[in-house]
Design an enzyme around this catalytic site. Structure first.
Site, PDB file in Angstrom:
ATOM      1  N   ASP A  82       0.867  -1.168   0.000  1.00  0.00           N
ATOM      2  CA  ASP A  82       0.000   0.000   0.000  1.00  0.00           C
ATOM      3  C   ASP A  82       0.917   1.235   0.000  1.00  0.00           C
ATOM      4  O   ASP A  82       2.097   1.140   0.334  1.00  0.00           O
ATOM      5  CB  ASP A  82      -0.867  -0.041   1.261  1.00  0.00           C
ATOM      6  N   ASP A  84      -0.312   4.997   0.974  1.00  0.00           N
ATOM      7  CA  ASP A  84      -0.625   6.000   1.980  1.00  0.00           C
ATOM      8  C   ASP A  84      -0.492   5.442   3.392  1.00  0.00           C
ATOM      9  O   ASP A  84      -1.039   4.381   3.720  1.00  0.00           O
ATOM     10  CB  ASP A  84      -2.042   6.531   1.780  1.00  0.00           C
ATOM     11  N   ASP A 239      -2.168  -0.696   5.932  1.00  0.00           N
ATOM     12  CA  ASP A 239      -2.641  -0.222   7.233  1.00  0.00           C
ATOM     13  C   ASP A 239      -4.140  -0.045   7.317  1.00  0.00           C
ATOM     14  O   ASP A 239      -4.672   0.162   8.404  1.00  0.00           O
ATOM     15  CB  ASP A 239      -1.989   1.128   7.550  1.00  0.00           C
ATOM     16  N   ASN A 242      -9.112  -1.425   3.427  1.00  0.00           N
ATOM     17  CA  ASN A 242      -9.085  -1.848   2.027  1.00  0.00           C
ATOM     18  C   ASN A 242      -7.846  -2.689   1.701  1.00  0.00           C
ATOM     19  O   ASN A 242      -7.714  -3.193   0.591  1.00  0.00           O
ATOM     20  CB  ASN A 242      -9.169  -0.641   1.087  1.00  0.00           C
TER      21      ASN A 242
END
Length: 291
Positions: A82, A84, A239, A242
């Site tokens: 991921d 962000d 984190d 999703n």
């Protein structure tokens, strides 16, 4: 066999040999190996201890991360990450929203979406809609002034790739950000959503289809099939809610500084260490890190 790894923040250090030894003795483990002085140590055990999570909670109180992984399969061939709050320390959409003057409204939606309280697709459309009319040049401004990398990311990528690993950045954020982040850190490929722009301003809409939870799972399936790998070969890190699909499918799913509801569903949780923790849990020692 399983390997118990104890980690703490590389900035503060302070992993006490006495903690490592007392836990090794209590669990009947093999000899302790220090992967980094004051920061990371490991030992093997024949089976996962029954009081694993009670001990984990005690370690958390000491700002120490406790991870237990299967010894034979801990070294992975692919990183699926991921972006962000994982590879970067911010949420790119929140930073854009600040520039658009709708920061607080968007941050609230982001927090609820990442905690699994809102539908990701609808939350993304709502947030992007609030930024309609924002000058597209603000994207570069945010990249230059507001975005910073999560510590340890460059070492993670360089070390895994030097050992034959493939790295893919898969984000529910935007390609305008993933392209720059992927290039700077050394990812082999990146996938994300597209902010639609007309006449130099954001239209308030996002390109379809939206890359959300299922799209991250699809990326895992497609990339491993292309490379001749299996789910077991993948280390996934994220984190937010999703990310749970890919974290659950990967051979090793790491919840990094994750939302509590997300961490609760993952066996590998890193709350104090940085991205170099993903190297330690694979068995790399600090003197093997590249950058």
């Amino acid at each position: 066999m399983f390997t118990v790894v104890l980690l703490t923040s590389p900035e503060t250090g302070g992993l006490e040999p006495s903690l490592v030894e007392s836990l090794r003795n209590a669990w009947g483990g093999g000899d302790a190996i220090w992967l980094a002085p004051d920061e990371a140590a490991e030992f093997t055990v024949a089976e996962i201890p029954a009081n694993r999570w009670e001990v984990w909670e005690s370690c958390q109180a000491m700002q120490v991360d406790l991870v237990i992984v299967p010894t034979a399969t801990r070294r992975k061939k692919m990183l699926l990450a991921d972006m962000d709050s994982t590879m970067i320390q911010q949420e790119c959409i929140d930073e854009l929203a600040d520039e658009a003057g709708v920061g607080e409204r968007v941050k609230d939606i982001t927090a609820r979406a990442m905690n699994g309280e809102l539908d990701f697709d609808g939350a993304l459309r709502e947030r992007v809609g609030l930024m309609k009319g924002l000058d597209a040049s603000v994207i570069d401004k945010v990249l230059d002034e507001r975005i910073s990398f999560m510590p340890g990311g460059k070492a993670l990528l360089a070390t895994m790739k030097a050992n034959g690993g493939h790295a893919a950045l898969v984000s529910g954020g935007f390609t305008a950000f993933t392209a720059k982040v992927a290039a700077a850190l050394g990812f082999d490929e990146n996938r994300a959503n597209t902010l639609l722009i007309e006449d130099g301003v954001l239209t308030g809409e996002v390109g379809m289809p939206i890359l959300g939870k299922q799209a991250k799972v699809d990326a895992l399936e497609e990339i491993t099939a292309r490379l001749g790998l299996t789910d077991a070969d993948v280390l996934a890190v994220g984190d937010g809610a999703n990310d749970l699909g890919m974290l659950g499918r990967a051979g090793m799913g790491v919840a990094l500084h994750a939302k509590p509801s997300v961490a609760a569903q993952c066996d590998v949780r890193v709350n104090f260490a940085d991205l170099t923790a993903l190297l330690y849990v694979q068995g790399y020692a600090k003197d093997e890190f590249l950058s």
